[in-house]
Design a protein around this motif. Structure first.
Motif, PDB file in Angstrom:
ATOM      1  N   SER A 193       0.812  -1.230   0.000  1.00 36.43           N
ATOM      2  CA  SER A 193       0.000   0.000   0.000  1.00 36.43           C
ATOM      3  C   SER A 193       0.841   1.273   0.000  1.00 36.43           C
ATOM      4  O   SER A 193       0.292   2.367  -0.148  1.00 36.43           O
ATOM      5  CB  SER A 193      -0.935   0.012   1.216  1.00 36.43           C
ATOM      6  OG  SER A 193      -0.208   0.236   2.407  1.00 36.43           O
ATOM      7  N   THR A 194       2.171   1.128   0.143  1.00 31.64           N
ATOM      8  CA  THR A 194       3.032   2.328   0.181  1.00 31.64           C
ATOM      9  C   THR A 194       3.987   2.382  -1.007  1.00 31.64           C
ATOM     10  O   THR A 194       4.947   3.164  -0.998  1.00 31.64           O
ATOM     11  CB  THR A 194       3.844   2.356   1.498  1.00 31.64           C
ATOM     12  OG1 THR A 194       4.623   1.152   1.605  1.00 31.64           O
ATOM     13  CG2 THR A 194       2.935   2.498   2.703  1.00 31.64           C
ATOM     14  N   ARG A 195       3.736   1.587  -2.024  1.00 37.16           N
ATOM     15  CA  ARG A 195       4.589   1.627  -3.207  1.00 37.16           C
ATOM     16  C   ARG A 195       4.621   3.038  -3.787  1.00 37.16           C
ATOM     17  O   ARG A 195       3.602   3.713  -3.861  1.00 37.16           O
ATOM     18  CB  ARG A 195       4.072   0.657  -4.262  1.00 37.16           C
ATOM     19  CG  ARG A 195       4.366  -0.800  -3.960  1.00 37.16           C
ATOM     20  CD  ARG A 195       3.720  -1.710  -4.971  1.00 37.16           C
ATOM     21  NE  ARG A 195       3.934  -3.119  -4.639  1.00 37.16           N
ATOM     22  CZ  ARG A 195       3.186  -4.106  -5.065  1.00 37.16           C
ATOM     23  NH1 ARG A 195       2.141  -3.846  -5.852  1.00 37.16           N
ATOM     24  NH2 ARG A 195       3.449  -5.354  -4.722  1.00 37.16           N
ATOM     25  N   GLY A 196       5.797   3.424  -4.249  1.00 38.20           N
ATOM     26  CA  GLY A 196       5.941   4.745  -4.853  1.00 38.20           C
ATOM     27  C   GLY A 196       6.403   5.814  -3.885  1.00 38.20           C
ATOM     28  O   GLY A 196       6.821   6.903  -4.304  1.00 38.20           O
ATOM     29  N   ASP A 218      12.381   5.587   3.175  1.00 38.03           N
ATOM     30  CA  ASP A 218      12.343   5.890   4.610  1.00 38.03           C
ATOM     31  C   ASP A 218      10.902   6.114   5.087  1.00 38.03           C
ATOM     32  O   ASP A 218      10.539   5.756   6.216  1.00 38.03           O
ATOM     33  CB  ASP A 218      13.225   7.087   4.956  1.00 38.03           C
ATOM     34  CG  ASP A 218      12.795   8.361   4.240  1.00 38.03           C
ATOM     35  OD1 ASP A 218      12.108   8.273   3.203  1.00 38.03           O
ATOM     36  OD2 ASP A 218      13.125   9.453   4.731  1.00 38.03           O
ATOM     37  N   THR A 219      10.065   6.675   4.215  1.00 35.84           N
ATOM     38  CA  THR A 219       8.653   6.862   4.556  1.00 35.84           C
ATOM     39  C   THR A 219       7.950   5.514   4.660  1.00 35.84           C
ATOM     40  O   THR A 219       7.170   5.272   5.587  1.00 35.84           O
ATOM     41  CB  THR A 219       7.952   7.729   3.492  1.00 35.84           C
ATOM     42  OG1 THR A 219       8.600   9.007   3.430  1.00 35.84           O
ATOM     43  CG2 THR A 219       6.476   7.920   3.840  1.00 35.84           C
ATOM     44  N   ARG A 220       8.248   4.636   3.714  1.00 38.62           N
ATOM     45  CA  ARG A 220       7.657   3.295   3.742  1.00 38.62           C
ATOM     46  C   ARG A 220       8.057   2.554   5.017  1.00 38.62           C
ATOM     47  O   ARG A 220       7.228   1.931   5.686  1.00 38.62           O
ATOM     48  CB  ARG A 220       8.090   2.489   2.516  1.00 38.62           C
ATOM     49  CG  ARG A 220       7.681   3.084   1.186  1.00 38.62           C
ATOM     50  CD  ARG A 220       8.125   2.202   0.046  1.00 38.62           C
ATOM     51  NE  ARG A 220       7.258   1.034  -0.107  1.00 38.62           N
ATOM     52  CZ  ARG A 220       7.551  -0.020  -0.853  1.00 38.62           C
ATOM     53  NH1 ARG A 220       8.716  -0.095  -1.488  1.00 38.62           N
ATOM     54  NH2 ARG A 220       6.712  -1.018  -0.962  1.00 38.62           N
ATOM     55  N   MET A 221       9.357   2.636   5.314  1.00 39.12           N
ATOM     56  CA  MET A 221       9.851   1.961   6.512  1.00 39.12           C
ATOM     57  C   MET A 221       9.149   2.495   7.759  1.00 39.12           C
ATOM     58  O   MET A 221       8.711   1.717   8.618  1.00 39.12           O
ATOM     59  CB  MET A 221      11.363   2.163   6.634  1.00 39.12           C
ATOM     60  CG  MET A 221      11.977   1.533   7.881  1.00 39.12           C
ATOM     61  SD  MET A 221      11.928  -0.280   7.874  1.00 39.12           S
ATOM     62  CE  MET A 221      13.163  -0.638   6.610  1.00 39.12           C
ATOM     63  N   ALA A 254      10.929  -7.681   9.778  1.00 34.18           N
ATOM     64  CA  ALA A 254       9.818  -7.865   8.845  1.00 34.18           C
ATOM     65  C   ALA A 254       9.721  -6.715   7.860  1.00 34.18           C
ATOM     66  O   ALA A 254       9.472  -6.935   6.663  1.00 34.18           O
ATOM     67  CB  ALA A 254       8.512  -7.984   9.647  1.00 34.18           C
ATOM     68  N   ALA A 255       9.929  -5.496   8.321  1.00 35.97           N
ATOM     69  CA  ALA A 255       9.835  -4.323   7.449  1.00 35.97           C
ATOM     70  C   ALA A 255      10.902  -4.364   6.360  1.00 35.97           C
ATOM     71  O   ALA A 255      10.632  -4.106   5.176  1.00 35.97           O
ATOM     72  CB  ALA A 255       9.940  -3.047   8.280  1.00 35.97           C
ATOM     73  N   ARG A 256      12.122  -4.670   6.751  1.00 36.76           N
ATOM     74  CA  ARG A 256      13.217  -4.735   5.774  1.00 36.76           C
ATOM     75  C   ARG A 256      12.974  -5.823   4.739  1.00 36.76           C
ATOM     76  O   ARG A 256      13.200  -5.601   3.542  1.00 36.76           O
ATOM     77  CB  ARG A 256      14.536  -4.965   6.505  1.00 36.76           C
ATOM     78  CG  ARG A 256      15.057  -3.747   7.254  1.00 36.76           C
ATOM     79  CD  ARG A 256      16.254  -4.095   8.114  1.00 36.76           C
ATOM     80  NE  ARG A 256      16.847  -2.901   8.728  1.00 36.76           N
ATOM     81  CZ  ARG A 256      17.712  -2.950   9.734  1.00 36.76           C
ATOM     82  NH1 ARG A 256      18.103  -4.110  10.241  1.00 36.76           N
ATOM     83  NH2 ARG A 256      18.198  -1.819  10.232  1.00 36.76           N
ATOM     84  N   THR A 257      12.498  -6.959   5.199  1.00 38.37           N
ATOM     85  CA  THR A 257      12.232  -8.068   4.267  1.00 38.37           C
ATOM     86  C   THR A 257      11.110  -7.703   3.307  1.00 38.37           C
ATOM     87  O   THR A 257      11.198  -7.968   2.088  1.00 38.37           O
ATOM     88  CB  THR A 257      11.835  -9.342   5.050  1.00 38.37           C
ATOM     89  OG1 THR A 257      12.914  -9.715   5.913  1.00 38.37           O
ATOM     90  CG2 THR A 257      11.544 -10.491   4.102  1.00 38.37           C
TER      91      THR A 257
END
Length: 200
Positions: A162-165, A169-172, A192-195
């Motif tokens: 849902s955060t593609r684009g 750093d914002t996605r993380m 999990a976030a990094r993976t």
């Protein structure tokens, strides 16, 4: 579709009410009671006390709507201004008859919340505590949960999609925030976030 605990509760209430002389759980059938209405075991307290009957009726209405833990039901009845000593007798009777079972309630609650919200074990333990369920019943319900890392990764993957684009750093930050709200420890959440971002 009803959840298994609520369906089991309704079957139990029907079984108790249908007994001709003595029904399961030590509850005695009362010929004057409406069909399907549980009656009370003889444990030394009057069952025709008006306060008791009012509390019992409200308790059955609550249990008919959804399953409750013993502590949760007691709290609600006392808040409705039923005398605490009357409520305590009623809770004991419902527990003795099997209409209240904290172990079953805890297992279904954990299964449902894990499935619908993907909560961490820590968050589920906290929610059980708010229902008055701790100790053996809580730990038994939590013992069979799926792998914590796997659940966290599924949550992270969904948020990553849902955060593609957005900048990485914002996605993380958003993925970690979601995992924190679900109660996952920082180390599990970071992994999990990094993976999830790497896979996406």
């Amino acid at each position: 579709m009803d959840n298994p605990v609520l369906e089991s509760l309704r079957r139990r209430m029907a079984e108790i009410g249908s007994g001709s002389v003595e029904s399961a759980g030590g509850l005695r059938a009362d010929a004057s009671a409406p069909s399907g209405t549980p009656t009370e075991p003889d444990i030394g307290s009057p069952v025709d006390d008006p306060e008791y009957l009012r509390a019992k009726k409200r308790a059955f209405n609550m249990l008919g709507a959804r399953a409750h833990s013993a502590s949760e039901l007691r709290t609600k009845l006392v808040r409705k201004e039923h005398p605490p000593e009357v409520v305590d007798v009623l809770i004991d009777r419902l527990t003795a008859s099997g209409l209240l079972d904290d172990a079953d309630y805890a297992r279904e609650f954990v299964r449902s919340r894990r499935s619908s919200r993907a909560l961490s074990t820590k968050a589920l333990r906290r929610e059980l505590s708010t229902k008055g369920i701790t100790g053996r019943d809580a730990e038994s319900a939590l013992a069979g949960l799926d792998d914590e890392d796997g659940v966290a990764l599924e949550v992270a993957r969904k948020k990553a999609r849902s955060t593609r684009g957005l900048p990485e750093d914002t996605r993380m930050r958003r993925i970690l925030g979601m995992l924190a709200r679900r109660g996952f420890d920082h180390g599990v959440a970071m992994k999990a976030a990094r993976t999830a971002i790497a896979e996406d």
